[in-house]
Scaffold this motif. Structure first.
Motif, short mmCIF file in Angstrom:
data_model
loop_
_atom_site.label_atom_id
_atom_site.label_comp_id
_atom_site.label_asym_id
_atom_site.label_seq_id
_atom_site.Cartn_x
_atom_site.Cartn_y
_atom_site.Cartn_z
N GLU A 136 0.81 -1.22 0.00
CA GLU A 136 0.00 0.00 0.00
C GLU A 136 0.84 1.27 0.00
O GLU A 136 0.32 2.38 -0.17
N ASN A 137 2.16 1.11 0.16
CA ASN A 137 3.03 2.28 0.23
C ASN A 137 3.80 2.57 -1.06
O ASN A 137 4.61 3.49 -1.09
N TYR A 138 3.56 1.80 -2.12
CA TYR A 138 4.28 2.09 -3.36
C TYR A 138 3.47 1.73 -4.59
O TYR A 138 2.57 0.90 -4.56
N THR A 139 3.81 2.41 -5.68
CA THR A 139 3.27 2.12 -7.01
C THR A 139 4.43 2.15 -7.99
O THR A 139 5.29 3.04 -7.91
N ILE A 140 4.49 1.19 -8.89
CA ILE A 140 5.56 1.15 -9.89
C ILE A 140 5.03 1.67 -11.22
O ILE A 140 3.96 1.27 -11.67
N MET A 141 5.78 2.58 -11.82
CA MET A 141 5.42 3.11 -13.13
C MET A 141 6.64 3.10 -14.05
O MET A 141 7.76 3.40 -13.61
N HIS A 142 6.42 2.74 -15.31
CA HIS A 142 7.53 2.65 -16.25
C HIS A 142 8.03 4.02 -16.67
O HIS A 142 7.24 4.91 -17.00
N LEU A 143 9.35 4.17 -16.66
CA LEU A 143 9.99 5.40 -17.13
C LEU A 143 11.35 5.08 -17.71
O LEU A 143 12.20 4.49 -17.04
N GLU A 144 11.56 5.45 -18.96
CA GLU A 144 12.87 5.33 -19.62
C GLU A 144 13.36 6.75 -19.89
O GLU A 144 12.91 7.43 -20.81
N LEU A 145 14.28 7.22 -19.06
CA LEU A 145 14.77 8.59 -19.17
C LEU A 145 15.56 8.84 -20.44
O LEU A 145 15.77 9.99 -20.83
N ALA A 146 16.00 7.78 -21.11
CA ALA A 146 16.76 7.92 -22.36
C ALA A 146 15.84 8.11 -23.56
O ALA A 146 16.29 8.12 -24.69
N SER A 147 14.56 8.28 -23.32
CA SER A 147 13.58 8.55 -24.37
C SER A 147 12.65 9.67 -23.92
O SER A 147 11.94 9.52 -22.93
N LEU A 148 12.66 10.78 -24.63
CA LEU A 148 11.79 11.90 -24.26
C LEU A 148 10.32 11.53 -24.43
O LEU A 148 9.46 12.01 -23.68
N ASP A 149 10.02 10.67 -25.39
CA ASP A 149 8.64 10.20 -25.56
C ASP A 149 8.20 9.41 -24.33
O ASP A 149 7.06 9.52 -23.88
N SER A 150 9.11 8.60 -23.78
CA SER A 150 8.79 7.83 -22.57
C SER A 150 8.55 8.76 -21.39
O SER A 150 7.66 8.52 -20.57
N VAL A 151 9.33 9.83 -21.30
CA VAL A 151 9.15 10.80 -20.22
C VAL A 151 7.76 11.43 -20.32
O VAL A 151 7.04 11.53 -19.32
#
Length: 399
Positions: A136-151
């Motif tokens: 209940e204390n966390y949520t995982i979300m995808h992020l690839e900082l090497a792609s501006l579209d992903s950001v």
């Protein structure tokens, strides 16, 4: 000093096999208190072709959807203060190293919900469970900082979650100390600066309004710095030293087509690219402070939590180095800091009422007491910070 070891040990701290920068694992871990990624075979660098390196940044309209949450009120006692809700904090690179240790430290207080922004969902899930973080204390979300579209997609997904944002921690980073040739992001930027600086720059800019509209009493943007980017320290003077020069390489797009992949326009050096990116991180924090602190009340800060000598970063280094480096830091330089302790320090910058001063670069002494540290002349150059900001806006499609 905390990192005198760097002057006595090989200056190129390798986690990749010499000459094979693409044959390691892109994982987030920690170097000298900074969470980093290391390149792995599963991460395929983009081919170096002139056609693919032409600027194709398309600015997609982003609708900011900020949800204002009203804290619960104790109806039995109307005169009582509002009940404070849990804070929401995004931590990039939270699946290992400093990021995971920080997530754990915050979760244990039961006062925070952590959004773990990571490349590898399954790795992050396993790490959270292994660290004992309650679901209940966390949520995982995808992020690839090497792609501006992903950001941009991450920001859109976060808005769809309906959560308010109170604190953003820019922690993840790429470190390629033995790379002989540059690797590039999806948009064609040199990987270290493109990920560590430009990816976080876009993320911070797109989420700034969310933090501004939050009803939380202490809103903060924290960017993890590094002693290796500060040339006023012993560690910062170990070659190659950080130096942004006149920013000609950054202005040229950090690629091998229009110019140099290095910010200063020089020849590629993986270790220097990392250090330069950390200077950009610290300059960006100060420019955020100058532009937005008075208007928004958001605290903008950077930090160096100490040398995490036992980090998994060194798992592919020579056995002798892995054997000697931790005791050298513990007993000779006295700069050793465990991942757990470093995580608690970063958690302090996220949540402690005593660390609300904006525009500060925090460090800790041998008694684990925090203090305002001094940045090098370049890392505190206001005019250079302005130029880095303006060029970065153009590169990520915000200007």
């Amino acid at each position: 000093m905390a990192l005198q070891a760097t002057s006595l040990l090989p200056s190129a701290i390798s986690v990749c096999k010499e000459g094979k920068p693409n044959a390691c694992s892109l994982m987030d871990t920690s170097l000298y208190g900074v969470s980093v990624y290391n390149v792995k075979a599963e991460f395929k660098p983009y081919p170096i072709t002139s056609q693919e390196f032409k600027r194709k940044i398309s600015v997609k309209p982003i609708v900011v959807q900020t949800v204002t949450t009203t804290p619960e009120i104790n109806q039995a006692a109307p005169e009582a203060k509002k009940t404070l809700r849990k804070g929401n904090v995004i931590i990039t690179g939270a699946s290992s190293g400093l990021g995971l240790a920080t997530a754990k430290a915050l979760a244990e207080t039961e006062k925070w919900h952590i959004i773990m922004a990571c490349r590898n969902f399954l790795k992050a899930e396993r790490a959270a469970k292994s660290a004992g973080i309650a679901k209940e204390n966390y949520t995982i979300m995808h992020l690839e900082l090497a792609s501006l579209d992903s950001v941009r997609q991450f920001v859109d997904n976060f808005h769809r979650s309906g959560r308010p944002l109170d604190v953003l921690v820019c922690n993840a980073a790429v470190y390629l100390p033995t790379a002989k040739e540059p690797t590039f992001t999806a948009e064609g930027f040199e990987l270290s600066v493109g990920t560590n600086h430009l990816g976080h720059f876009l993320l911070s800019r797109l989420l700034l309004d969310d933090m501004n509209k939050s009803d939380y009493p202490s809103k903060r943007l924290v960017i993890v710095g590094s002693i290796t980017g500060n040339t006023n320290t012993l560690a910062g003077n170990v070659p190659p030293k950080a130096n942004l020069g006149d920013l000609r390489g950054l202005a040229g797009g950090l690629n091998a087509i229009n110019g140099s992949p290095m910010i200063d326009g020089g020849d590629f050096d993986g270790a220097k690219a990392y250090k330069d990116s950390k200077v950009c991180n610290m300059l960006t924090m100060q420019e955020f402070h100058r532009r937005y602190h008075e208007e928004t009340g958001i605290t903008f800060a950077s930090l160096y939590p100490g040398c995490i000598a036992t980090t998994g970063l060194f798992r592919e280094h020579v056995p002798l180095f892995r054997l000697l480096f931790p005791p050298f830091q513990k007993y000779i330089t006295k700069g050793y800091v465990s991942e757990e302790e470093a995580g608690k320090r970063l958690a302090q910058v996220v949540s402690e009422p005593s660390l609300t001063k904006s525009g500060v670069y925090w460090s800790w002494n041998k008694n684990s007491a925090s203090f305002e540290n001094q940045l090098s002349q370049e890392a505190s150059d206001a005019e250079k910070a302005r130029k880095v900001w303006e060029i970065s806006e153009k590169l990520v499609g915000l200007a």
